[in-house]
Design an enzyme around this catalytic site. Structure first.
Site, PDB file in Angstrom:
ATOM      1  N   TYR A  73      -1.599  -9.700  17.512  1.00 46.61           N
ATOM      2  CA  TYR A  73      -1.497  -8.710  16.426  1.00 46.61           C
ATOM      3  C   TYR A  73      -2.662  -7.726  16.509  1.00 46.61           C
ATOM      4  O   TYR A  73      -2.477  -6.498  16.391  1.00 46.61           O
ATOM      5  CB  TYR A  73      -1.511  -9.442  15.075  1.00 46.61           C
ATOM      6  CG  TYR A  73      -1.551  -8.526  13.878  1.00 46.61           C
ATOM      7  CD1 TYR A  73      -0.403  -7.883  13.433  1.00 46.61           C
ATOM      8  CD2 TYR A  73      -2.744  -8.296  13.201  1.00 46.61           C
ATOM      9  CE1 TYR A  73      -0.448  -7.040  12.336  1.00 46.61           C
ATOM     10  CE2 TYR A  73      -2.799  -7.457  12.100  1.00 46.61           C
ATOM     11  CZ  TYR A  73      -1.654  -6.836  11.679  1.00 46.61           C
ATOM     12  OH  TYR A  73      -1.692  -6.000  10.594  1.00 46.61           O
TER      13      TYR A  73
ATOM     14  N   ILE B 179       0.852  -1.209   0.000  1.00 47.97           N
ATOM     15  CA  ILE B 179       0.000   0.000   0.000  1.00 47.97           C
ATOM     16  C   ILE B 179       0.882   1.253   0.000  1.00 47.97           C
ATOM     17  O   ILE B 179       0.622   2.210  -0.720  1.00 47.97           O
ATOM     18  CB  ILE B 179      -0.966   0.021   1.211  1.00 47.97           C
ATOM     19  CG1 ILE B 179      -1.823  -1.242   1.249  1.00 47.97           C
ATOM     20  CG2 ILE B 179      -1.871   1.266   1.129  1.00 47.97           C
ATOM     21  CD1 ILE B 179      -2.810  -1.308   2.422  1.00 47.97           C
TER      22      ILE B 179
END
Ligand code: UDP
Length: 321
Positions: free
Chosen positions: A149, A12
């Site tokens: 996470y 990205i």
């Protein structure tokens, strides 16, 4: 404007860097090339609006000196992909927690604005329906890597938000839902590049679990347009926005679509979760973004459907490798 894009050689981050430079901004890209790739930025080398710095967001001195040179930090450097998170949980935690703290601290010291790239993983296994920014997080044990996470990303958001509230740091937050497109690679687990490259190689497409689990896939060009809309608005300060496409598809149907669209002779192979990931791995059954807030605030919505996504990824894989 002068931007720092951390993780600017990543999937990205590199598309975002391209978009900023195309509209006339300058970009310093800080990347340690762990999951980022120099191929993603090689076309920018020599451009006077672009500078690449090879280094880590864990290097406090380096982060401080680079942030001092910019107006705005777009923080995209992070441990990425389910395989990475499962294989290297400790390194992932340290990168995602300490790295973000370093960025926020430096931005505060030097008066730079900050956008933090967060993830739909913060919602955990809340698969009840479209998830809006206020939806509850439902996570399992912190000793499971996937949930650690999720926790790290959530703490990143909290930390950034309280820098905004308590220290008046100009912070914006975005949560990406499954973002896909050219330059994404399958090594870290992402399903769409894995399926497209298997289909092109006429190898089996491995569907994990029953294949009835669903996701919504957003083209990276749309996601980048969403980020630009968020950073260009004052109405987004101190706010969090989902960025994603709300077209839902099961993973088995995705596999069928990829085979059909690429004209492949590949077959679909079901693989048990325990074989695909470590034992005890938990998948999300469903994950759909509610994108009402970003539409209402900055007028962004995704434009590209799954067929464009599949053909752009196939084109990338055919030409780049
Ligand atoms: N998946 C799959 N085959 C693969 C890779 C992933 O069936 O080769 C499944 C995975 O178990 C999950 C979905 O595809 O249900 C999306 O996986 P990905 O890692 O792309 O994204 P996330 O799980 O983070 O949404």
């Amino acid at each position: 404007m002068k931007y720092l894009v951390t993780g600017g050689a990543g999937f990205i981050g590199s598309h975002l860097t391209d978009a900023l430079i195309a509209r006339g901004d300058s970009v310093i890209c800080l990347d340690n090339l762990s999951t980022g790739n120099s191929h993603n930025i090689e076309h920018l080398v020599g451009n006077p609006s672009f500078e690449f710095i090879s280094g880590s967001i864990l290097d406090v001195g380096l982060v401080d000196s680079v942030v001092a040179r910019v107006d705005h930090v777009l923080h995209f450097a992070a441990a990425v992909g389910v395989f990475t998170i499962v294989d290297k949980p400790l390194e992932s935690l340290v990168t995602n927690l300490r790295g973000t703290e370093n960025i926020l601290e430096a931005a505060h010291k030097h008066g730079a604005e900050v956008l933090i790239a967060s993830s739909s993983e913060v919602y955990g296994k809340n698969g009840g329906g479209p998830l809006n920014e206020e939806s509850d997080r439902i996570v399992g044990s912190p000793l499971k890597s996937r949930w650690s996470y999720s926790e790290a990303k959530a703490i990143d958001e909290s930390m950034a938000y309280f820098y905004y509230q308590e220290k008046r740091l100009a912070v914006r937050l975005v949560r990406f839902f499954n973002t896909v497109g050219p330059r994404q690679v399958g090594h870290y687990g992402m399903v769409v590049p894995r399926f497209v490259s298997a289909a092109l190689a006429k190898e089996p497409l491995t569907v994990y679990g029953s294949g009835s689990q669903s996701r919504c896939f957003c083209h990276v060009y749309d996601a980048v347009a969403g980020v630009l809309a968020v950073i260009d608005s004052d109405a987004t300060l101190g706010e969090v926005f989902n960025i994603g496409n709300d077209d839902e598809i099961t993973i088995e149907d995705l596999a069928r679509e990829v085979i059909e669209q690429t004209g492949s002779s590949s077959v679909i192979e079901k693989v048990l979760y325990e074989k695909a990931y470590a034992p005890g791995f938990e998948d999300m059954q469903r994950r759909i973004p509610d994108i009402t807030k970003i539409k209402r605030t900055v007028g962004w919505s995704p434009k590209r459907d799954l067929s464009v996504i599949i053909s752009d990824i196939a084109e990338f894989l055919r030409t780049a490798h």
